[in-house]
Design a protein around this motif. Structure first.
Motif, PDB file in Angstrom:
ATOM      1  N   ALA A  53       0.827  -1.206   0.000  1.00 25.56           N
ATOM      2  CA  ALA A  53       0.000   0.000   0.000  1.00 25.56           C
ATOM      3  C   ALA A  53       0.860   1.253   0.000  1.00 25.56           C
ATOM      4  N   ARG A  54       1.941   1.239   0.792  1.00 23.59           N
ATOM      5  CA  ARG A  54       2.832   2.407   0.831  1.00 23.59           C
ATOM      6  C   ARG A  54       3.508   2.618  -0.529  1.00 23.59           C
ATOM      7  N   HIS A  55       3.921   1.529  -1.171  1.00 22.27           N
ATOM      8  CA  HIS A  55       4.548   1.649  -2.493  1.00 22.27           C
ATOM      9  C   HIS A  55       3.572   2.220  -3.522  1.00 22.27           C
ATOM     10  N   LEU A  56       2.267   1.998  -3.298  1.00 21.85           N
ATOM     11  CA  LEU A  56       1.250   2.499  -4.227  1.00 21.85           C
ATOM     12  C   LEU A  56       0.728   3.881  -3.823  1.00 21.85           C
ATOM     13  N   GLY A  57       1.393   4.498  -2.860  1.00 18.14           N
ATOM     14  CA  GLY A  57       1.085   5.886  -2.518  1.00 18.14           C
ATOM     15  C   GLY A  57       0.109   6.095  -1.377  1.00 18.14           C
TER      16      GLY A  57
END
Length: 354
Positions: free
Chosen positions: A243-247
């Motif tokens: 989720a963090r990698h997807l913003g």
């Protein structure tokens, strides 16, 4: 030429069908709840009173004053409040399961409801009226928020929420809040004690239109916000790192959802007491039917919660003649076995908790 069918179309159709069925069932439950109770009312009388309310009189005679007052002052607000509170609790359960990443998360299990009840009880015993008619709801929301934050920070380890720690933290929070309510019961007068017993058992008797307004405002805000963040909740279900990698700003999302949950649960608990397991049963059933996407789950969970609590309130008024059963007892009788099944299922999927 053969038309291509979008992969998402069957899911949209299933959501629409399920929502339509729930709406029809909810309307039927509304009708049954309005007609049945300690005072039985005929459909013809209900129709006459509804038409008279908008200035139409088919019979040329005024409606029976006793029936009119029973419907508009007692039964209508009660039925509407039951549906709205059910929708609020189901939505709260869905949001908590999403941010904790755990199907066992539910307002009553992790202590949010008892925390909110503690705040409401404090205002009753000590006569706090700082916010006027909003005081009880505001105090319940604040203490519910504190309880949720305690559970959130205590149940996390190595960047994830542990199932056992979540349940045990909820038990501890419920125990502390239960002790606080017991102390308030000891300190309060006879009237305050009766109201505190009401919080612990759960009931929708004495519902008023002002209460319906407050819970409705909180629910509408929560539903629109849930629509807004549904995509981010879907990404969060893939795991925090993904989720963090997807913003997705995970912690900001979690804190905002915790605040929303505290507000809607606080508003509901402030006027109905502790009603358990609605937020556990309904979201899980909807997820079994529709899958993990949160946008359709927001709609169907709210409708399902409204249907369940409307029927539970009807049962509380009609199962035993000349008496009323606590609605929280009925939902616990339904949700308790379901929780045991969920606990066993989650343990099996985790391969044991050693």
């Amino acid at each position: 030429m053969t038309a291509e069918i979008s992969p998402g179309r069957p899911k949209v159709m299933l959501t629409s069908i399920l929502a339509g069925v729930l709406i029809v069932l909810l309307i039927g439950a509304f009708a049954l709840s309005v007609l049945n109770g300690q005072l039985a009312i005929t459909p013809h009388s209900v129709l006459d009173i509804l038409l008279e309310k908008i200035g139409v009189n088919l019979d040329g005679e005024p409606a029976d004053l006793r029936l009119y007052n029973t419907l508009w002052s007692i039964r209508f607000p009660r039925v509407v409040l039951a549906a709205i509170v059910g929708a609020a609790l189901a939505l709260a359960g869905l949001l908590m399961q999403a941010i904790f990443g755990n199907p066992l998360a539910e307002p009553s299990i992790v202590g949010v409801s008892s925390g909110a009840a503690l705040g409401a009880g404090f205002t009753i015993v000590f006569g706090v009226t700082i916010f006027g008619i909003w005081t009880i709801a505001a105090a319940a929301a604040i203490t519910g928020l504190i309880a949720t934050l305690v559970v959130y920070f205590m149940s996390r380890a190595s960047g994830r929420t542990e199932v056992v720690t979540l349940v045990l933290t909820g038990i501890a929070v419920n125990a502390v809040c239960g002790a606080g309510i017991a102390l308030l019961t000891y300190l309060g007068d006879t009237s305050a004690r009766e109201q505190l017993v009401f919080w612990q058992l759960g009931s929708i008797s004495g519902a008023r239109w002002s209460q319906v307004t407050i819970v409705t405002i909180a629910l509408i805000c929560a539903i629109f916000y849930s629509f807004h963040i549904s995509r981010r909740l879907d990404l969060l279900s893939l795991g925090e790192r993904n989720a963090r990698h997807l913003g997705v700003q995970v912690e900001t999302l979690r804190i905002s959802v915790i605040i929303i949950v505290a507000v809607i649960v606080g508003a509901a608990v402030a006027f109905t007491g502790i009603i358990a397991f609605v937020g556990l049963v309904i979201p899980h059933l909807m997820r079994m039917i529709l899958g993990p996407a949160h946008l359709p789950l927001v709609i169907t969970s709210a409708l399902g919660g409204a249907l369940l609590l409307t029927l539970a309130d009807l049962g509380s008024r009609t199962i035993m003649p000349l008496t009323e059963l606590p609605i929280g007892m009925l939902t616990s009788l339904l949700g308790g076995p379901f929780f045991f099944w969920m606990l066993r299922k989650t343990r099996k999927q985790a391969g044991g908790w050693g």
